[in-house]
Design a protein around this motif. Structure first.
Motif, mmCIF file in Angstrom:
data_model
loop_
_atom_site.group_PDB
_atom_site.id
_atom_site.type_symbol
_atom_site.label_atom_id
_atom_site.label_comp_id
_atom_site.label_asym_id
_atom_site.label_seq_id
_atom_site.Cartn_x
_atom_site.Cartn_y
_atom_site.Cartn_z
ATOM 1 N N ALA A 49 -7.164 4.114 6.943
ATOM 2 C CA ALA A 49 -7.693 4.935 8.032
ATOM 3 C C ALA A 49 -7.877 6.352 7.524
ATOM 4 O O ALA A 49 -7.316 6.741 6.507
ATOM 5 C CB ALA A 49 -6.750 4.914 9.230
ATOM 6 N N ARG A 50 -8.666 7.126 8.245
ATOM 7 C CA ARG A 50 -8.881 8.528 7.893
ATOM 8 C C ARG A 50 -8.707 9.383 9.143
ATOM 9 O O ARG A 50 -8.665 8.884 10.258
ATOM 10 C CB ARG A 50 -10.288 8.724 7.318
ATOM 11 C CG ARG A 50 -10.460 8.136 5.924
ATOM 12 C CD ARG A 50 -11.883 8.252 5.450
ATOM 13 N NE ARG A 50 -12.753 7.367 6.213
ATOM 14 C CZ ARG A 50 -14.074 7.549 6.325
ATOM 15 N NH1 ARG A 50 -14.652 8.588 5.759
ATOM 16 N NH2 ARG A 50 -14.794 6.693 6.999
ATOM 17 N N GLY A 51 -8.626 10.683 8.927
ATOM 18 C CA GLY A 51 -8.500 11.585 10.060
ATOM 19 C C GLY A 51 -7.120 12.195 10.134
ATOM 20 O O GLY A 51 -6.679 12.878 9.205
ATOM 21 N N ALA A 52 -6.422 11.925 11.229
ATOM 22 C CA ALA A 52 -5.124 12.554 11.503
ATOM 23 C C ALA A 52 -4.124 12.310 10.382
ATOM 24 O O ALA A 52 -4.161 11.289 9.696
ATOM 25 C CB ALA A 52 -4.567 12.030 12.822
ATOM 26 N N ASP A 53 -3.218 13.259 10.219
ATOM 27 C CA ASP A 53 -2.155 13.212 9.210
ATOM 28 C C ASP A 53 -1.404 11.885 9.288
ATOM 29 O O ASP A 53 -0.830 11.556 10.330
ATOM 30 C CB ASP A 53 -1.187 14.377 9.460
ATOM 31 C CG ASP A 53 -0.108 14.479 8.392
ATOM 32 O OD1 ASP A 53 0.006 13.550 7.571
ATOM 33 O OD2 ASP A 53 0.622 15.488 8.389
ATOM 34 N N PRO A 54 -1.395 11.094 8.204
ATOM 35 C CA PRO A 54 -0.720 9.789 8.237
ATOM 36 C C PRO A 54 0.801 9.887 8.349
ATOM 37 O O PRO A 54 1.466 8.887 8.605
ATOM 38 C CB PRO A 54 -1.133 9.146 6.910
ATOM 39 C CG PRO A 54 -1.462 10.288 6.012
ATOM 40 C CD PRO A 54 -2.042 11.344 6.898
ATOM 41 N N LEU A 158 -4.867 -2.088 12.070
ATOM 42 C CA LEU A 158 -4.144 -1.008 12.756
ATOM 43 C C LEU A 158 -2.714 -0.889 12.238
ATOM 44 O O LEU A 158 -2.204 0.220 12.040
ATOM 45 C CB LEU A 158 -4.149 -1.257 14.269
ATOM 46 C CG LEU A 158 -5.457 -0.892 14.979
ATOM 47 C CD1 LEU A 158 -5.514 -1.526 16.363
ATOM 48 C CD2 LEU A 158 -5.604 0.627 15.092
ATOM 49 N N ARG A 159 -2.063 -2.014 12.008
ATOM 50 C CA ARG A 159 -0.702 -1.957 11.446
ATOM 51 C C ARG A 159 -0.722 -1.292 10.072
ATOM 52 O O ARG A 159 0.144 -0.475 9.757
ATOM 53 C CB ARG A 159 -0.108 -3.366 11.338
ATOM 54 C CG ARG A 159 0.267 -4.003 12.668
ATOM 55 C CD ARG A 159 1.134 -5.230 12.427
ATOM 56 N NE ARG A 159 1.330 -5.993 13.635
ATOM 57 C CZ ARG A 159 0.576 -7.025 14.014
ATOM 58 N NH1 ARG A 159 -0.444 -7.405 13.235
ATOM 59 N NH2 ARG A 159 0.828 -7.677 15.121
ATOM 60 N N LEU A 160 -1.699 -1.662 9.244
ATOM 61 C CA LEU A 160 -1.802 -1.056 7.921
ATOM 62 C C LEU A 160 -2.069 0.442 8.014
ATOM 63 O O LEU A 160 -1.701 1.211 7.117
ATOM 64 C CB LEU A 160 -2.924 -1.729 7.123
ATOM 65 C CG LEU A 160 -2.666 -3.187 6.715
ATOM 66 C CD1 LEU A 160 -3.921 -3.793 6.091
ATOM 67 C CD2 LEU A 160 -1.494 -3.284 5.744
ATOM 68 N N ALA A 161 -2.695 0.859 9.099
ATOM 69 C CA ALA A 161 -2.979 2.282 9.309
ATOM 70 C C ALA A 161 -1.804 3.010 9.951
ATOM 71 O O ALA A 161 -1.905 4.201 10.238
ATOM 72 C CB ALA A 161 -4.230 2.439 10.170
ATOM 73 N N GLY A 162 -0.702 2.284 10.191
ATOM 74 C CA GLY A 162 0.497 2.926 10.714
ATOM 75 C C GLY A 162 0.808 2.673 12.171
ATOM 76 O O GLY A 162 1.778 3.234 12.706
ATOM 77 N N TYR A 163 0.011 1.831 12.848
ATOM 78 C CA TYR A 163 0.276 1.611 14.271
ATOM 79 C C TYR A 163 1.560 0.812 14.481
ATOM 80 O O TYR A 163 1.780 -0.209 13.836
ATOM 81 C CB TYR A 163 -0.881 0.877 14.953
ATOM 82 C CG TYR A 163 -0.778 0.979 16.458
ATOM 83 C CD1 TYR A 163 -1.392 2.015 17.136
ATOM 84 C CD2 TYR A 163 -0.023 0.062 17.191
ATOM 85 C CE1 TYR A 163 -1.273 2.138 18.512
ATOM 86 C CE2 TYR A 163 0.107 0.185 18.561
ATOM 87 C CZ TYR A 163 -0.523 1.229 19.225
ATOM 88 O OH TYR A 163 -0.378 1.356 20.585
ATOM 89 N N GLN A 164 2.386 1.288 15.397
ATOM 90 C CA GLN A 164 3.628 0.612 15.751
ATOM 91 C C GLN A 164 3.480 -0.049 17.119
ATOM 92 O O GLN A 164 3.179 0.635 18.101
ATOM 93 C CB GLN A 164 4.792 1.613 15.789
ATOM 94 C CG GLN A 164 5.098 2.287 14.461
ATOM 95 C CD GLN A 164 5.588 1.301 13.420
ATOM 96 O OE1 GLN A 164 6.349 0.375 13.712
ATOM 97 N NE2 GLN A 164 5.134 1.491 12.179
ATOM 98 N N PRO A 165 3.661 -1.373 17.204
ATOM 99 C CA PRO A 165 3.573 -2.040 18.504
ATOM 100 C C PRO A 165 4.511 -1.400 19.523
ATOM 101 O O PRO A 165 5.597 -0.932 19.178
ATOM 102 C CB PRO A 165 3.997 -3.482 18.188
ATOM 103 C CG PRO A 165 3.654 -3.657 16.741
ATOM 104 C CD PRO A 165 3.915 -2.318 16.102
ATOM 105 N N ASP A 166 4.078 -1.370 20.774
ATOM 106 C CA ASP A 166 4.847 -0.802 21.886
ATOM 107 C C ASP A 166 5.025 0.708 21.784
ATOM 108 O O ASP A 166 5.833 1.290 22.509
ATOM 109 C CB ASP A 166 6.231 -1.461 21.999
ATOM 110 C CG ASP A 166 6.153 -2.920 22.384
ATOM 111 O OD1 ASP A 166 5.479 -3.224 23.391
ATOM 112 O OD2 ASP A 166 6.740 -3.754 21.676
ATOM 113 N N SER A 167 4.270 1.371 20.903
ATOM 114 C CA SER A 167 4.407 2.822 20.750
ATOM 115 C C SER A 167 3.755 3.588 21.900
ATOM 116 O O SER A 167 4.050 4.762 22.123
ATOM 117 C CB SER A 167 3.785 3.284 19.435
ATOM 118 O OG SER A 167 2.376 3.061 19.437
#
Length: 314
Positions: A49-54, A158-167
């Protein structure tokens, strides 16, 4: 003479259309049979992903699903101008543009040897392939499988981009043209895997209206009187007609989940399209600038409303 030319044209395209109609089902059937599993493999050095600070959570994740010209990991057939404009204008978003909406196995079309040859010699075949994939995604026989496959692909990305389920961080699916068929179909699988707030934005959306989008909190429809292709979709698919009150689209409309926004006089494709950097509006902005500004404003408006209510949007 005209009739002869027409017959020759149909004679040449007819077999191609038939072949594509058969091949377009191949991937979804292979997926259903479990012969191959989707593989997320991006080019060396490509970020998830790109954009916001990872290193910190973004305000929202934005997944861009391109139209039928999509055939590479690159964001769009237009060189990624829309995605670049969104990243530049909204640095608080983490943007994913590499999802392959026309491949249940997550395989970019242009990277396959046979298709690479066809791209150089018969570019029309690549176009027809993704057109047919859109109709497979809309076909009631294959739609549940297609929706699950691509929805799972998006969840993995999305998970690879850092998304955490239930966040609780919203996932915005911005779709162009036929990407709307995929985006509306991916809602249930995305919710099932990530349990995330889902917002949909369609840009000239070409879809059949059959998918259940009740798990999505809202759908913003960006359209134009000059967009003939989207208008054909509203005529072509009965589930988009008001007569079919039980369709996913019409149920969402009655519940107040669909808001229309006009981007006149933009066209679907061409030099005056929604993402044209050359076509100008009276205020001096390009069509591309206005589209990016509109998408960003809608996302920020919903983020602000969510923060004020401290809960999900209606």
């Amino acid at each position: 003479m005209t009739e002869l030319v027409l017959l020759l044209l149909l004679g040449g395209i007819g077999p191609v259309l038939l072949a594509e109609a058969l091949l377009a089902r191949y991937e979804v059937l292979v997926y259903a049979a479990g012969w191959r599993t989707p593989t997320i493999a991006r080019p060396t050095g490509a970020l998830p992903a790109r954009g916001a600070d990872p290193d910190r959570p973004p305000d929202a994740y934005l997944v861009y699903l391109d139209g039928i010209g999509k055939r590479r990991f690159h964001d769009t057939r237009d060189g990624g101008r829309l995605v670049k404009s969104l990243i530049a204008g909204a640095p608080e978003l983490r943007v994913l543009g590499q999802v392959q909406p026309y491949s249940p196995l997550a395989l970019p079309l242009a990277d396959r040897p046979v298709w690479s040859w066809l791209r150089r010699h018969i570019g029309l075949v690549l176009f027809l392939h993704n057109v047919m994939q859109t109709f497979v995604a809309a076909d009631r026989r294959y739609r549940p499988l297609y929706n699950r496959a691509v929805g799972s692909q998006i969840a993995t990305e999305l998970r690879l981009a850092g998304y955490q389920p239930d966040s609780g961080i919203p996932v915005v699916m911005l779709s162009y043209s036929g990407g709307a068929q995929v985006a509306t179909g991916a809602v249930d699988e995305l919710w099932s895997q990530l349990r995330c707030p889902i917002w949909l934005i369609t840009l000239g959306g070409f879809h059949n209206g059959a998918n259940d989008i009740s798990r999505a909190q809202h759908l913003d429809r960006l359209t134009s009187a000059g967009d003939r292709i989207e208008r054909v979709g509203t005529w072509l698919f009965p589930q988009r007609w008001r007569l079919f009150r039980g369709s996913g689209w019409n149920r969402a409309d009655r519940e107040g989940k669909i808001t229309e926004h006009r981007l006149d006089p933009a066209t679907h494709v061409g030099p005056r399209s929604y993402i044209s950097p050359e076509a100008r509006l009276p205020d001096g902005r390009s069509h591309l600038d206005r589209t990016a500004d509109t998408v960003i404003a809608l996302i920020r408006e919903r983020l602000s409303a969510t923060a004020e209510t401290d809960g999900p949007l209606p």
